[in-house]
Design a protein around this motif. Structure first.
Motif, PDB file in Angstrom:
ATOM      1  N   LEU A   1       0.803  -1.223   0.000  1.00 19.89           N
ATOM      2  CA  LEU A   1       0.000   0.000   0.000  1.00 19.89           C
ATOM      3  C   LEU A   1       0.834   1.270   0.000  1.00 19.89           C
ATOM      4  O   LEU A   1       0.380   2.324  -0.479  1.00 19.89           O
ATOM      5  N   LEU A   2       2.045   1.194   0.547  1.00 21.20           N
ATOM      6  CA  LEU A   2       2.850   2.402   0.778  1.00 21.20           C
ATOM      7  C   LEU A   2       2.976   3.326  -0.429  1.00 21.20           C
ATOM      8  O   LEU A   2       2.851   4.553  -0.283  1.00 21.20           O
ATOM      9  N   PRO A   3       3.228   2.807  -1.628  1.00 19.95           N
ATOM     10  CA  PRO A   3       3.397   3.729  -2.763  1.00 19.95           C
ATOM     11  C   PRO A   3       2.140   4.533  -3.098  1.00 19.95           C
ATOM     12  O   PRO A   3       2.224   5.531  -3.819  1.00 19.95           O
ATOM     13  N   TYR A   4       0.996   4.096  -2.569  1.00 18.13           N
ATOM     14  CA  TYR A   4      -0.272   4.697  -2.982  1.00 18.13           C
ATOM     15  C   TYR A   4      -0.995   5.420  -1.857  1.00 18.13           C
ATOM     16  O   TYR A   4      -2.065   5.995  -2.068  1.00 18.13           O
ATOM     17  N   ILE A   5      -0.411   5.433  -0.657  1.00 21.58           N
ATOM     18  CA  ILE A   5      -1.012   6.166   0.450  1.00 21.58           C
ATOM     19  C   ILE A   5      -0.894   7.662   0.179  1.00 21.58           C
ATOM     20  O   ILE A   5       0.124   8.143  -0.325  1.00 21.58           O
ATOM     21  N   ARG A   6      -1.942   8.391   0.516  1.00 23.68           N
ATOM     22  CA  ARG A   6      -1.921   9.843   0.309  1.00 23.68           C
ATOM     23  C   ARG A   6      -2.311  10.564   1.599  1.00 23.68           C
ATOM     24  O   ARG A   6      -2.850   9.959   2.537  1.00 23.68           O
ATOM     25  N   ARG A   7      -2.060  11.853   1.634  1.00 30.80           N
ATOM     26  CA  ARG A   7      -2.379  12.654   2.810  1.00 30.80           C
ATOM     27  C   ARG A   7      -3.888  12.644   3.064  1.00 30.80           C
ATOM     28  O   ARG A   7      -4.688  12.657   2.140  1.00 30.80           O
ATOM     29  N   GLY A   8      -4.228  12.632   4.355  1.00 29.74           N
ATOM     30  CA  GLY A   8      -5.628  12.669   4.752  1.00 29.74           C
ATOM     31  C   GLY A   8      -6.235  11.309   4.967  1.00 29.74           C
ATOM     32  O   GLY A   8      -7.344  11.204   5.492  1.00 29.74           O
ATOM     33  N   GLN A   9      -5.538  10.238   4.585  1.00 29.45           N
ATOM     34  CA  GLN A   9      -6.109   8.903   4.739  1.00 29.45           C
ATOM     35  C   GLN A   9      -6.002   8.389   6.171  1.00 29.45           C
ATOM     36  O   GLN A   9      -5.069   8.728   6.900  1.00 29.45           O
ATOM     37  N   LEU A  10      -6.967   7.545   6.519  1.00 29.87           N
ATOM     38  CA  LEU A  10      -6.930   6.807   7.771  1.00 29.87           C
ATOM     39  C   LEU A  10      -6.578   5.359   7.447  1.00 29.87           C
ATOM     40  O   LEU A  10      -7.127   4.769   6.508  1.00 29.87           O
ATOM     41  N   ILE A  11      -5.671   4.791   8.228  1.00 24.74           N
ATOM     42  CA  ILE A  11      -5.322   3.376   8.088  1.00 24.74           C
ATOM     43  C   ILE A  11      -5.634   2.684   9.406  1.00 24.74           C
ATOM     44  O   ILE A  11      -5.192   3.113  10.471  1.00 24.74           O
ATOM     45  N   SER A  12      -6.419   1.611   9.321  1.00 23.82           N
ATOM     46  CA  SER A  12      -6.799   0.848  10.503  1.00 23.82           C
ATOM     47  C   SER A  12      -6.367  -0.599  10.336  1.00 23.82           C
ATOM     48  O   SER A  12      -6.665  -1.233   9.323  1.00 23.82           O
ATOM     49  N   LEU A  13      -5.663  -1.128  11.331  1.00 24.98           N
ATOM     50  CA  LEU A  13      -5.298  -2.534  11.354  1.00 24.98           C
ATOM     51  C   LEU A  13      -6.280  -3.273  12.257  1.00 24.98           C
ATOM     52  O   LEU A  13      -6.477  -2.892  13.409  1.00 24.98           O
ATOM     53  N   GLU A  14      -6.911  -4.336  11.727  1.00 25.44           N
ATOM     54  CA  GLU A  14      -7.843  -5.142  12.514  1.00 25.44           C
ATOM     55  C   GLU A  14      -7.293  -6.526  12.827  1.00 25.44           C
ATOM     56  O   GLU A  14      -7.869  -7.255  13.637  1.00 25.44           O
ATOM     57  N   SER A  15      -6.209  -6.908  12.191  1.00 23.53           N
ATOM     58  CA  SER A  15      -5.647  -8.247  12.371  1.00 23.53           C
ATOM     59  C   SER A  15      -5.099  -8.402  13.792  1.00 23.53           C
ATOM     60  O   SER A  15      -4.359  -7.551  14.285  1.00 23.53           O
ATOM     61  N   THR A  16      -5.454  -9.499  14.442  1.00 26.67           N
ATOM     62  CA  THR A  16      -4.996  -9.739  15.812  1.00 26.67           C
ATOM     63  C   THR A  16      -3.473  -9.875  15.850  1.00 26.67           C
ATOM     64  O   THR A  16      -2.882 -10.598  15.050  1.00 26.67           O
ATOM     65  N   THR A  17      -2.856  -9.202  16.814  1.00 33.18           N
ATOM     66  CA  THR A  17      -1.398  -9.206  16.871  1.00 33.18           C
ATOM     67  C   THR A  17      -0.923  -8.837  18.274  1.00 33.18           C
ATOM     68  O   THR A  17      -1.732  -8.559  19.160  1.00 33.18           O
ATOM     69  N   TYR A  18       0.376  -8.818  18.468  1.00 32.27           N
ATOM     70  CA  TYR A  18       0.922  -8.515  19.789  1.00 32.27           C
ATOM     71  C   TYR A  18       0.949  -7.005  20.036  1.00 32.27           C
ATOM     72  O   TYR A  18       1.013  -6.203  19.086  1.00 32.27           O
TER      73      TYR A  18
END
Length: 428
Positions: A110-127
């Motif tokens: 995703l990194l090359p396509y992320i732009r300003r103003g976006q929200l990123i949410s991680l839902e995957s269970t992790t430590y």
């Protein structure tokens, strides 16, 4: 801050048991959704209005498609959406340590396509620490300031597939942000589709919340599985004991034994915390003991199978065994970490001729670690009577248990389906 505005578009990465219901919920309230998945078949299914998850159904996906859900395998389209929600697997590796390759691979894609103003949410269970230690540095390596340019949150999934009492909308949603501004955006996003949003102080607190929920279940299931073995040795009916204990109106929550833990969460998630705890010089002995008890349950069931056959002057080798239910829990088609598959492998290794019946899984699916070239048999009285032993591994409601009890030579019941003692039924 685009998410707090009225008109947004949401992207959901990973359209499985977590991502698809969430995508359908956003579409239901009129939020356009672009789903991302590397599985081209899932993409085609959604664009054709077909479901690949049995308990969801074609009608729900077709309705979602009409309401604005579409799908793609092209991650370059990530810049078209205002919020990106990551719902990808977080398994364990061969050493029972966290395997974050799907999470890291997704954020890197995703990194090359992320732009300003976006929200990123991680839902995957992790430590605890994953969002801050793995995602935030990658995002900020692009020159973005988290909390100002891009907003980052962790919000653990709480789906319970096949549970008709709770839906994506009605299950409260925990959200933790990297900064107060991130948290505000996360609350605004999930508040559009979830009745109750529960904010916590940090992404680490949100990550730990999910682990506590599943460790609580794993430990209590481990306890009741151990109690089952003790009760069996003493000649006591553990299900009678649980029913009696559950009459206490306070201080007791009933948990039920089984053939082992299944699903993506409970057999996996506790080990994410044990791994992280070691970095702090801590040993999670209680959690690991429960994990050991639960992982040993298929071996205990196999012992009961052997004993039951021996009492009828038969060995496991050469016996025809029918496994009833191979999904990890009843009334779903989810095979992840199913103890039924472990039992099938152990039976086959001891020379049994194994078949299965599961209306939710008509053909044994492709799995990373297991393979059987089998199809579900039709459960007729003649078919049931032809097997030396019927092993109830998953107690689907669709099974005709009265017919099975009438015609089966021998039943090993791992789920407490039969409450009364009968000559051809063995509890395991």
């Amino acid at each position: 801050m685009l998410v707090t505005e009225n008109t947004i578009r949401v992207g959901i990465i990973g359209l499985g048991y977590v991502g698809l219901p969430l995508a359908l919920r956003f579409a239901e309230v009129g939020v356009p959704v672009l789903g991302f998945d590397i599985d081209e078949e899932k993409v085609r299914a959604i664009d054709q209005g077909r479901s690949y998850i049995k308990h969801i159904g074609d009608a729900a996906v077709e309705r979602g498609r009409r309401q604005g859900l579409s799908a793609t395998a092209d991650f370059s389209r990530a810049n078209e959406v205002d919020a990106l929600i990551i719902c990808v697997p977080t398994p364990l590796d061969q050493y029972r340590e966290p395997d974050l390759r799907f999470v890291i691979g997704t954020i890197d894609a995703l990194l090359p396509y992320i732009r300003r103003g976006q929200l990123i949410s991680l839902e995957s269970t992790t430590y605890p620490g994953t969002t801050e230690e793995e995602l935030r540095p990658r995002i900020e390596s692009r020159g973005f300031k988290v909390g100002e340019d891009v907003f980052l949150v962790f919000s653990p999934e709480r789906e319970d597939p096949g549970n008709p009492k709770f839906t994506t909308q009605t299950i409260p949603k925990v959200v933790g942000g990297c900064t107060p501004a991130c948290l505000k955006e996360g609350i605004a996003l999930y508040g559009k589709v979830i009745d109750t949003v529960v904010p916590v102080s940090s992404t680490q607190a949100a990550e730990m919340t999910k682990l506590l929920e599943n460790i609580h279940r794993a430990v209590n299931i481990g306890l009741v599985n151990e109690m089952k073995i003790i009760a069996d040795r003493m000649g006591v009916d553990i299900y009678e004991v649980i029913r009696a204990a559950a009459t206490k109106p306070f201080g007791f929550v009933p948990y039920y034994p089984g053939p082992g833990l299944g699903g993506h969460c409970i057999p996996v998630d506790p080990f994410y915390l044990t791994w992280k705890a070691r970095a702090y010089g801590l040993n999670t002995r209680f959690i690991e003991l429960a994990g050991q008890i639960n992982s040993d349950m298929p071996h205990w069931v196999m012992q009961k199978v052997s004993e039951a056959l021996n009492e009828r002057e038969r060995s496991v080798k050469g016996s025809r065994v029918l496994v009833l239910g191979i999904a990890y829990k009843k009334n779903v088609d989810d095979m992840r970490e199913s103890p039924a598959v472990v039992l099938m492998e152990q039976l086959q290794a001891k020379g049994a001729v194994v078949s299965y019946a599961d209306p939710w899984v008509p053909i044994f699916p492709k799995m990373r670690e297991h393979h059987f070239d089998l199809m579900s048999i039709e459960l007729t009285p003649e078919a049931v009577a032809s097997y030396d032993l019927v092993l109830i591994a998953t107690n689907h409601d669709a099974f005709d248990y009265s017919m099975i009890q009438t015609h089966a030579k021998l039943i090993v019941d791992t789920r407490g389906v039969y409450l009364d003692s009968m000559p051809n039924i063995v509890r395991a």
